[in-house]
Design a protein around this motif. Structure first.
Motif, PDB file in Angstrom:
ATOM      1  N   CYS A   1       0.775  -1.308  -0.091  1.00 34.45           N
ATOM      2  CA  CYS A   1      -0.148  -0.070  -0.116  1.00 34.45           C
ATOM      3  C   CYS A   1       0.847   1.266  -0.052  1.00 34.45           C
ATOM      4  O   CYS A   1       2.014   1.187   0.560  1.00 34.45           O
ATOM      5  N   THR A   2       0.223   2.395  -0.339  1.00 33.26           N
ATOM      6  CA  THR A   2       1.130   3.641  -0.277  1.00 33.26           C
ATOM      7  C   THR A   2       0.532   4.232   1.141  1.00 33.26           C
ATOM      8  O   THR A   2      -0.655   4.019   1.275  1.00 33.26           O
ATOM      9  N   VAL A   3       1.316   4.481   1.994  1.00 35.65           N
ATOM     10  CA  VAL A   3       1.000   4.723   3.111  1.00 35.65           C
ATOM     11  C   VAL A   3       1.662   6.341   3.464  1.00 35.65           C
ATOM     12  O   VAL A   3       2.730   6.607   3.566  1.00 35.65           O
ATOM     13  N   THR A   4       0.622   7.075   4.163  1.00 36.02           N
ATOM     14  CA  THR A   4       1.051   8.435   4.726  1.00 36.02           C
ATOM     15  C   THR A   4       0.565   8.387   6.241  1.00 36.02           C
ATOM     16  O   THR A   4      -0.515   8.168   6.599  1.00 36.02           O
ATOM     17  N   VAL A   5       1.339   8.634   7.095  1.00 38.17           N
ATOM     18  CA  VAL A   5       1.281   8.645   8.546  1.00 38.17           C
ATOM     19  C   VAL A   5       1.167  10.099   9.149  1.00 38.17           C
ATOM     20  O   VAL A   5       2.170  10.905   8.654  1.00 38.17           O
ATOM     21  N   VAL A   6      -0.016  10.556   9.290  1.00 38.22           N
ATOM     22  CA  VAL A   6      -0.094  11.935   9.921  1.00 38.22           C
ATOM     23  C   VAL A   6      -0.060  12.000  11.400  1.00 38.22           C
ATOM     24  O   VAL A   6      -0.829  11.228  11.992  1.00 38.22           O
ATOM     25  N   GLU A   7       0.858  13.091  11.855  1.00 38.22           N
ATOM     26  CA  GLU A   7       0.842  12.948  13.472  1.00 38.22           C
ATOM     27  C   GLU A   7       1.031  14.425  13.686  1.00 38.22           C
ATOM     28  O   GLU A   7       1.744  15.290  13.342  1.00 38.22           O
ATOM     29  N   ALA A   8       0.021  14.829  14.915  1.00 34.36           N
ATOM     30  CA  ALA A   8      -0.063  16.141  15.424  1.00 34.36           C
ATOM     31  C   ALA A   8       1.275  16.687  15.923  1.00 34.36           C
ATOM     32  O   ALA A   8       1.389  18.138  15.955  1.00 34.36           O
ATOM     33  N   ALA A   9       2.060  15.978  16.507  1.00 33.14           N
ATOM     34  CA  ALA A   9       3.178  16.425  17.242  1.00 33.14           C
ATOM     35  C   ALA A   9       4.498  16.528  16.360  1.00 33.14           C
ATOM     36  O   ALA A   9       4.216  16.299  15.079  1.00 33.14           O
ATOM     37  N   ASP A  10       5.359  16.946  16.899  1.00 34.44           N
ATOM     38  CA  ASP A  10       6.646  17.159  15.644  1.00 34.44           C
ATOM     39  C   ASP A  10       7.589  15.999  15.660  1.00 34.44           C
ATOM     40  O   ASP A  10       8.466  16.076  15.030  1.00 34.44           O
ATOM     41  N   ARG A  11       7.187  14.839  16.116  1.00 39.49           N
ATOM     42  CA  ARG A  11       7.882  13.644  16.102  1.00 39.49           C
ATOM     43  C   ARG A  11       6.934  12.455  16.305  1.00 39.49           C
ATOM     44  O   ARG A  11       5.947  12.471  16.910  1.00 39.49           O
ATOM     45  N   PRO A  12       7.494  11.170  15.811  1.00 40.41           N
ATOM     46  CA  PRO A  12       6.699  10.040  16.367  1.00 40.41           C
ATOM     47  C   PRO A  12       6.987   9.672  17.828  1.00 40.41           C
ATOM     48  O   PRO A  12       7.794  10.029  18.487  1.00 40.41           O
ATOM     49  N   LEU A  13       6.083   8.866  18.427  1.00 48.59           N
ATOM     50  CA  LEU A  13       6.103   8.457  19.905  1.00 48.59           C
ATOM     51  C   LEU A  13       6.346   9.578  20.698  1.00 48.59           C
ATOM     52  O   LEU A  13       7.075   9.284  21.710  1.00 48.59           O
TER      53      LEU A  13
END
Ligand SMILES: Cc1cc2nc3c(=O)[nH]c(=O)nc-3n(C[C@H](O)[C@H](O)[C@H](O)COP(=O)(O)OP(=O)(O)OC[C@H]3O[C@@H](n4cnc5c(N)ncnc54)[C@H](O)[C@@H]3O)c2cc1C
Length: 396
Positions: A156-168
């Motif tokens: 799949c083509t995957v985009t992860v959107v995250e409100a913070a400035d970094r993962p986790l």
């Protein structure tokens, strides 16, 4: 036991292992044979495993299963549980209802928007992956990263959107989590930080800067909260996160009622604060304490105290990530190895004692570190920073 997930099942099994001979009844809302959750975001999602039912012979252990039955309330004064199929009396009750995922406001019931908590969720997502859509994952936490990994593996083509400035962002300090951001691109996924979802439209996720991200399907992984709404009005104390407040013996504020696993917090003597742990190992270890205390109270033995070194793992973007301990009170952070490389660890120390450790592709560091944290061993920071030295040889 209310809740037939890891914590409920393990409590029932531990009771039998520790010699309990009374009636053991396991009540669970889901209709499925009790199953393990970690494979849901890994092998089960990719169709490499059909399911993940626990390998437990309930009948042989004399554990009665009442599945597809939801607990609706509890009357501690009367030692009675209320369920959809009528009241159930108890001598001792164990709350093990786990956690439920947080939904993105306004998207409940919207077609094409998924969560990943249950076997049914994973089964719904399997054909979504097989169709090789454009997928948008909301939230770059543990579940978001694992789902993105599986979706990339499925093509799949995957985009992860995250409100913070970094993962986790909620789990690890910035200096560590930012070193993991590049893993998304390595796997061919796009990670968009500072990205807030404004709304979800057919075929797209619209961000608050008006960007439209094409989305054949959306998977929301923005956290989970204890599944305790059914306890409202019971008088059982709930905490700031709506979790059941347990004491050091995993007893709740009501007599003869224990709580364990994702639904409960406990006071950590080791770390000097109350911990609410949403990881598998906690749902394995806590039940042994609960079982010992149920049996102990009946025989007048002293109560067992629950004071674990928390542990969890995650498999993401081809990496095996493991964490032990609790780092918030650390005074020193030490790196072992180059975080740009495939294998490195981070050690957190307080007054030269190891209190937490993150290992990426270094399972030996984790195994040794966990024991050193448990023992409270004083370390030599200079030796510890040398990744060629075994951790256990870095003591002062
Ligand atoms: C997709 C996924 C992947 C994961 N991967 C990892 C991993 O790699 N590593 C790791 O450390 N942890 C992982 N975890 C976390 C781990 O699975 C949980 O910490 C663990 O399942 C907690 O067990 P539990 O029994 O407390 O709660 P749960 O597993 O949530 O079980 C609670 C059960 O109670 C039932 N229930 C809820 N309310 C009621 C009610 N009112 N009446 C009756 N029954 C009720 C629920 O239906 C559920 O079956 C993962 C979790 C998920 C969802």
């Amino acid at each position: 036991m209310v809740g037939a997930g890891m914590a409920g099942v393990q409590t029932a099994v531990a009771l039998r292992e520790q010699g309990f001979t009374g009636t053991v009844t396991l009540i669970g809302a889901e209709p499925h044979q009790p199953y393990d959750r970690p494979p849901l975001s890994k092998a089960v999602l990719l169709g490499k495993a059909e399911g993940s039912a626990f390998d437990v012979d309930f009948e042989a252990l004399g554990i009665e299963l009442r599945l597809g039955r939801e607990a609706l309330g509890v009357r501690p004064g009367e030692h009675e549980l209320e369920t959809g199929a009528g009241p159930v009396p108890y001598d001792v009750l164990v709350l093990a209802t786990g956690a439920e995922p947080i939904m993105l406001p306004g998207t409940e019931g919207v077609p094409g928007v998924h969560l990943l908590r249950t076997l049914d969720d994973a089964e719904r997502l399997r054909p979504v992956l097989a169709r090789q859509h454009d997928i948008v994952v909301v939230g770059a936490g543990w579940i978001g990263a694992e789902f993105a990994t599986a979706a990339r593996e499925a093509g799949c083509t995957v985009t992860v959107v995250e409100a913070a400035d970094r993962p986790l962002a909620g789990a690890l300090p910035a200096e560590v989590a930012t070193r993991m951001a590049g893993w998304y691109a390595d796997a061919g996924a796009v990670l968009r930080t500072h990205a807030r979802v404004a709304r979800i439209e057919p075929g797209a996720v619209v961000l608050d800067d008006h960007t439209r991200v094409p989305a054949g399907a959306v998977v929301v992984g923005i956290g989970a909260r204890p599944a305790t709404a059914w306890l409202t009005g019971s008088g059982i104390e709930l905490g700031a996160h709506r979790e059941v407040v347990a004491d050091a013996h995993l007893r709740t504020s009501a007599p003869d009622v224990y709580a364990v696993g994702d639904c409960a917090s406990f006071p950590s003597g080791r770390y000097g604060e109350r911990l609410l742990v949403h990881h598998w190992d906690n749902a394995l270890q806590g039940p042994r304490t609960v079982a010992a205390n149920i049996i102990g109270e009946a025989t007048g033995e002293p109560s067992a105290v629950y004071d674990p070194v928390p542990y969890f793992w995650s498999e993401q973007f081809g990496r095996f990530v493991q964490y032990a301990g609790h780092h918030t009170s650390a005074d020193t952070t030490l790196w072992r190895g180059d975080p740009a490389g495939p294998a490195w660890s981070v050690c957190w120390l307080r007054e030269n004692r190891l209190i937490a450790l993150l290992a990426v592709g270094r399972p030996r560091d984790l195994a040794q570190g966990r024991r050193l944290i448990e023992a409270g061993t004083v370390m030599d920071p200079r030796l510890l920073a040398d990744p060629a030295k075994p951790l256990k040889a870095a003591t002062a």
